[in-house]
Structure formats: C-alpha cells, structure tokens
Write a protein that holds these residues in place. Structure first.
Motif, short mmCIF file in Angstrom:
data_model
loop_
_atom_site.label_atom_id
_atom_site.label_comp_id
_atom_site.label_asym_id
_atom_site.label_seq_id
_atom_site.Cartn_x
_atom_site.Cartn_y
_atom_site.Cartn_z
N CYS A 115 11.62 7.20 -0.92
CA CYS A 115 11.90 8.63 -1.11
C CYS A 115 13.00 8.83 -2.15
CB CYS A 115 12.33 9.26 0.22
SG CYS A 115 10.99 9.51 1.40
N LYS A 116 14.03 8.00 -2.08
CA LYS A 116 15.14 8.12 -3.04
C LYS A 116 14.70 7.71 -4.44
CE LYS A 116 17.86 5.75 -0.26
NZ LYS A 116 19.03 5.03 0.27
N LYS A 117 13.93 6.64 -4.51
CA LYS A 117 13.48 6.15 -5.82
C LYS A 117 12.62 7.17 -6.55
CE LYS A 117 10.80 2.37 -7.92
NZ LYS A 117 10.04 1.11 -7.65
N HIS A 118 11.77 7.88 -5.81
CA HIS A 118 10.81 8.80 -6.44
C HIS A 118 11.18 10.27 -6.22
CE1 HIS A 118 7.87 5.62 -7.44
NE2 HIS A 118 8.29 5.04 -6.33
N ASN A 119 12.38 10.52 -5.67
CA ASN A 119 12.85 11.89 -5.44
C ASN A 119 11.85 12.68 -4.59
OD1 ASN A 119 14.63 14.03 -5.58
ND2 ASN A 119 13.77 14.83 -7.49
N VAL A 120 11.58 12.16 -3.41
CA VAL A 120 10.56 12.72 -2.51
C VAL A 120 11.22 13.27 -1.24
CG1 VAL A 120 8.64 12.06 -0.99
CG2 VAL A 120 8.66 11.33 -3.38
N LEU A 121 10.70 14.38 -0.77
CA LEU A 121 11.16 15.01 0.47
C LEU A 121 10.57 14.29 1.68
CD1 LEU A 121 12.42 17.50 2.04
CD2 LEU A 121 10.19 18.61 1.71
N CYS A 122 11.37 14.12 2.72
CA CYS A 122 10.87 13.58 3.98
C CYS A 122 10.89 14.69 5.03
CB CYS A 122 11.72 12.40 4.46
SG CYS A 122 11.15 11.70 6.03
N ILE A 123 9.71 15.01 5.55
CA ILE A 123 9.59 15.96 6.67
C ILE A 123 9.43 15.11 7.92
CG2 ILE A 123 8.24 17.83 7.69
CD1 ILE A 123 7.33 18.56 4.83
N GLU A 166 0.84 -1.21 0.00
CA GLU A 166 0.00 0.00 0.00
C GLU A 166 0.87 1.25 0.00
OE1 GLU A 166 -3.60 2.11 2.61
OE2 GLU A 166 -2.59 0.31 3.37
N LEU A 167 1.93 1.25 0.82
CA LEU A 167 2.83 2.40 0.87
C LEU A 167 3.49 2.64 -0.48
CD1 LEU A 167 4.19 4.61 2.57
CD2 LEU A 167 5.98 2.94 3.13
N GLU A 168 3.98 1.59 -1.09
CA GLU A 168 4.63 1.72 -2.39
C GLU A 168 3.68 2.29 -3.44
OE1 GLU A 168 5.93 -2.26 -3.07
OE2 GLU A 168 7.90 -1.96 -2.11
N SER A 169 2.40 1.93 -3.35
CA SER A 169 1.41 2.37 -4.35
C SER A 169 1.12 3.86 -4.26
CB SER A 169 0.11 1.58 -4.18
OG SER A 169 -0.58 1.99 -2.99
N LEU A 170 1.42 4.49 -3.11
CA LEU A 170 1.13 5.91 -2.95
C LEU A 170 2.19 6.80 -3.60
CD1 LEU A 170 -0.15 6.09 0.75
CD2 LEU A 170 -1.49 6.07 -1.36
N PHE A 171 3.38 6.27 -3.80
CA PHE A 171 4.45 7.07 -4.39
C PHE A 171 4.29 7.11 -5.91
CE2 PHE A 171 6.26 6.37 -0.27
CZ PHE A 171 7.19 7.37 -0.07
N ASN A 172 4.37 8.32 -6.47
CA ASN A 172 4.30 8.49 -7.92
C ASN A 172 4.98 9.80 -8.29
OD1 ASN A 172 2.17 10.72 -8.10
ND2 ASN A 172 1.11 9.18 -6.84
N GLN A 173 4.90 10.19 -9.53
CA GLN A 173 5.60 11.39 -9.99
C GLN A 173 5.04 12.68 -9.39
OE1 GLN A 173 5.28 11.50 -14.23
NE2 GLN A 173 3.05 11.77 -14.26
N LYS A 174 3.82 12.63 -8.86
CA LYS A 174 3.23 13.81 -8.24
C LYS A 174 3.59 13.95 -6.76
CE LYS A 174 -0.89 13.90 -11.21
NZ LYS A 174 -2.39 13.86 -11.21
N THR A 175 4.19 12.91 -6.18
CA THR A 175 4.48 12.93 -4.75
C THR A 175 5.63 13.90 -4.46
OG1 THR A 175 3.86 10.59 -4.65
CG2 THR A 175 5.00 11.52 -2.74
#
Length: 443
Positions: free
Chosen positions: A244-252, A207-216
């Motif tokens: 986060c690294k795979k999809h270039n996502v910021l972690c707060i 489920e977590l993996e499914s939430l990551f995409n290019q808009k994240t």
C-alpha cells in the motif's frame, strides 16, 4: 309481494347497480392507466436499472431468508445470535426510550456522546488520539460504512483489490462506483487431515504483488475474515501495508469481528503499522460488538482527509443515524470502557462464550462426515461437505454451483440451513468455494 320483500328487492337492485358501476369505473381506470403493449416495451426499456447497476440480482441473503421462511430449518446460515444480548445493553435502550429529548435528529456525522466514546476507545487501542469530530463517523451499519468508503474514494476506472472469500457486498459496491475489482484468493497450504485451520489459507505473495499498479486505488481487507475466520498475522499485514505504501494505495479495513479472536491469535489493526494511519479507513459494527445486529449501527475511523469523502456520501444519502440507538450504544461503550482490562468486559468475554460453541460445531461436523475449517476468529465455520456427496441428491436442484444445490437440498430435506460460499468469490474463482458450506455458531 310483501312490503318487506319489496324493500329487500329494491336494496338488492341498488347494491348490484353500485357494484356494477364500481367494476366499470375500475375497468375504465385500468384502461386509462395501462399503456398498450408497444408503449409498455418502451417504458420498461427506458426505466431499467442504470448501467452501473446492470446485472444486479437479489443477494444470497434475500434468497436464503425466503428459503428459511418457507422450510423453517435450523438456521445456521445467517450471522446473528438467537438469544438476547447482554442485559445492560437492552436496559440502556429502555432508559433512552423514556427520555423525551432523545427522539429527534442528532448530529449528522455521529451522535456526540457516541463519537466521543468511540474515539476514546480506539485512541487507547491504536495509540493515537482520535478527534471525535473529524476522525470518526457513525453509519447505518458497517454496510453503509463500507458503501460510503468505497463510493467516496473509488472513481471510474480505479482498480480495487478484493481478497477472497469476501463479504459479498464488496464486489457490487466497487462496480457501482465504476471501479474494477481485482480478485486474489486465500488458498490452503495443505488439504490433508480431517480438519483444517483458517490459518492454513494464505495469500500468494507474488500474485498479490502483481495486482498492485498505478491504477490501484484501494485494497479491501477483512480481518477476522468472513466467511473463513482467518485472522491475518503481523507478517501478512506487513506485506499488505508495504505494498500500500509503495503504490500509494488506500486500505479499507473491515474489522467488525475484532473482538472475536481465539487464543493464541491476536487481532492486529493495520492502521497501527508504520505509515498506515494516513492511508487506512477502519470499519466497525455495534451489531457484532454488542450482539445487536438489528440495531444497524456501524462506524468508520481514520484521518480527517479520508473521512471527509465518506462524510460527503453519508450526508447526501443517509444524512444522520438513529438517535436513541446511538445514545444507547454510547452508554454501552462507556460501561465497557470502565472495565476494558477485566474478564467481565463483553469485548473479552464474548470470545470465551464462543470458544465452546466453536469446538462443539467442529466436533459434530467432523463426526457427521464434514471436513471443518476451524476459524481463528469470528463466528462462522466453513466445512467441506463433499465427503457426503454420495448421500445427497444434487440433481433435485438446478443452481449452477454445487454448494447452492447442496445447501438447498439440506434445507429442504434435512432441515439444516447453511450458506453457499461461492457467493463470496468472484466469477473466476467460484469453483474454489463449491466444495464448502458456511455455518454460524453464535447460536
């Protein structure tokens, strides 16, 4: 008629005329300043909340503080101690208060002495030399740090992953920035037994993996978690970091309860994982670190390019913090830096102080019929109240969710106040919180 009586009548008549003229003036003023009903409709329509804030309502804290003031229960709802902080901290504030040079504006991005102390501490903890000028920002509470981090990085249409249960300000802050919250709930592996542990609540990997995409754009992590008390493991953090690294996502990463972690659990800062420094903003709180929630002092640290966005929001809203509070906190940090490895260090002793309180609360909740979830960190404990449902008149309250009705009934009829956890879930997953109540044990 005597002279005295005549004078009294004259005085009375003068006073009555004065009151009458004042009433007439007030009526004329009100007539002049109050618009006709048709115009009032237009005024109300034009000056309603902006679209970004539409749907905003008073938070659970506003409602439950008012409830506590009215019914005066034993307040185990709000997260603050009901006893003084360590004496050396209040002594530092008194010392600062007597210094005439420390009552004016300080540096906007953080009082120099304090950012130096924060940088020195976290440089030790994360194994990286922090630049106090560009990689640390002090804020008006961790609340402002969260707001500035979210507003400074989330654009219209960006998706932000929020792990439930979450501190209730995350969702509105994302929405105000024009972002789209995407929720994922921590769910129990098992509900057997009379007690549970916060470690029983986990994320579904698929489920977590499914939430990551290019808009994240970002994911908001809270460890130790409020209200659940979950301390995320290295395995769980690695999963989040890799995504986060795979999809270039910021972690707060909201780590305000970082010092309240019970053995054998360890607090792991996600910024220390391989490749995560460059994409993590970490948030801390003096209120939680030193048990001074009323000081409203927080901070954020991270790489200068990520901190720049937060600085821009900060300088154009708050600009600077409270100089005496920051100076006193710097003194407190310097004292603890000198004994960081010692049991006397407050960062180490607070967990030992809270451990028996945690055990006591778990015991009395269980003995009363609740089913507590024993936390791995923080100073909150969620408990399943539904074994007591037959003894509670939920029909006496009109709220949509059962946990609100239960906590209000308890406040009014038993004199014990907790917080309803549905406040910490998005609409879709609120039923997951209805059977629980959150209590605070730093009392």
């Amino acid at each position: 008629m005597s002279v005295a009586v005549k004078v009294s009548w004259i005085t009375l008549n003068r006073n009555l005329k004065l009151v009458a003229s004042q009433c007439l003036a007030r009526s004329v003023s009100q007539m002049a300043t109050s618009a006709p009903p048709s115009q009032m409709e237009e005024i109300v329509k034009k000056f309603k909340l902006p679209k970004a804030y539409e749907g905003s309502r008073p938070s659970v804290w506003v409602e439950y503080i008012q409830l506590a003031m009215e019914y005066k229960p034993l307040n185990l709802g709000q997260g603050f101690p009901d006893y003084p902080p360590p004496e050396y901290i209040t002594d530092a504030l008194m010392q600062v208060a007597s210094d005439g040079n420390l009552h004016q504006y300080t540096r906007g991005y953080g009082h120099p002495r304090l950012v130096q102390a924060i940088a020195k501490l976290y440089s030790k903890l994360i194994g990286r030399e922090l630049n106090p000028q560009t990689e640390v920002l002090t804020t008006l509470g961790a609340y402002e740090a969260l707001y500035a981090a979210i507003t400074g990085h989330v654009d219209v249409g960006d998706e932000v992953i929020i792990i439930e249960p979450f501190f209730d300000c995350y969702e509105p802050m994302v929405r105000y920035a024009g972002g789209i919250p995407r929720f994922i709930a921590l769910k129990p592996k098992s509900t057997d037994g009379t007690t549970l542990s916060s470690s029983d609540f986990v994320l579904d990997k698929t489920e977590l993996e499914s939430l990551f995409n290019q808009k994240t754009k970002a994911i908001i992590l809270n460890t130790p978690n409020n209200p659940l008390g979950k301390v995320f493991t290295l395995e769980e953090l690695t999963l989040i970091a890799n995504l986060c690294k795979k999809h270039n996502v910021l972690c707060i990463s909201d780590e305000v309860y970082e010092w309240m972690v019970y053995e054998p659990n360890k607090h792991i800062r996600i910024a220390t994982l391989p490749g995560m420094w460059d994409r993590t903003i970490t948030i801390g709180s003096a209120g939680k670190t030193f048990s001074v929630t009323g000081w409203k002092l927080g901070w954020a640290y991270g790489p200068s390019n990520l901190l720049f966005n937060i600085q821009m929001i900060h300088q154009n809203s708050v600009y600077t913090g409270c100089t005496p509070i920051q100076e006193a906190t710097a003194i407190a940090f310097e004292k603890e830096l000198g004994r960081l490895e010692s049991d006397e260090c407050y960062f180490n002793s607070i967990t030992k102080e809270l451990e028996p309180k945690k055990k006591y609360m778990a015991t009395f909740l269980q003995e009363t019929g609740f089913k507590p979830i024993v936390p791995e960190g923080g100073y909150f404990m969620m408990a399943d109240w539904t074994p007591l449902e037959a003894n509670v008149d939920l029909s006496s309250e009109s709220d949509q969710y059962k946990d609100y009705r239960f906590t209000k009934w308890m406040t009014k009829n038993v004199g014990l106040q907790g917080i309803p956890p549905t406040a910490f879930y998005g609409v879709e997953h609120k039923p997951l919180g209805e059977n629980f109540v959150r209590y605070c044990f730093i009392k």
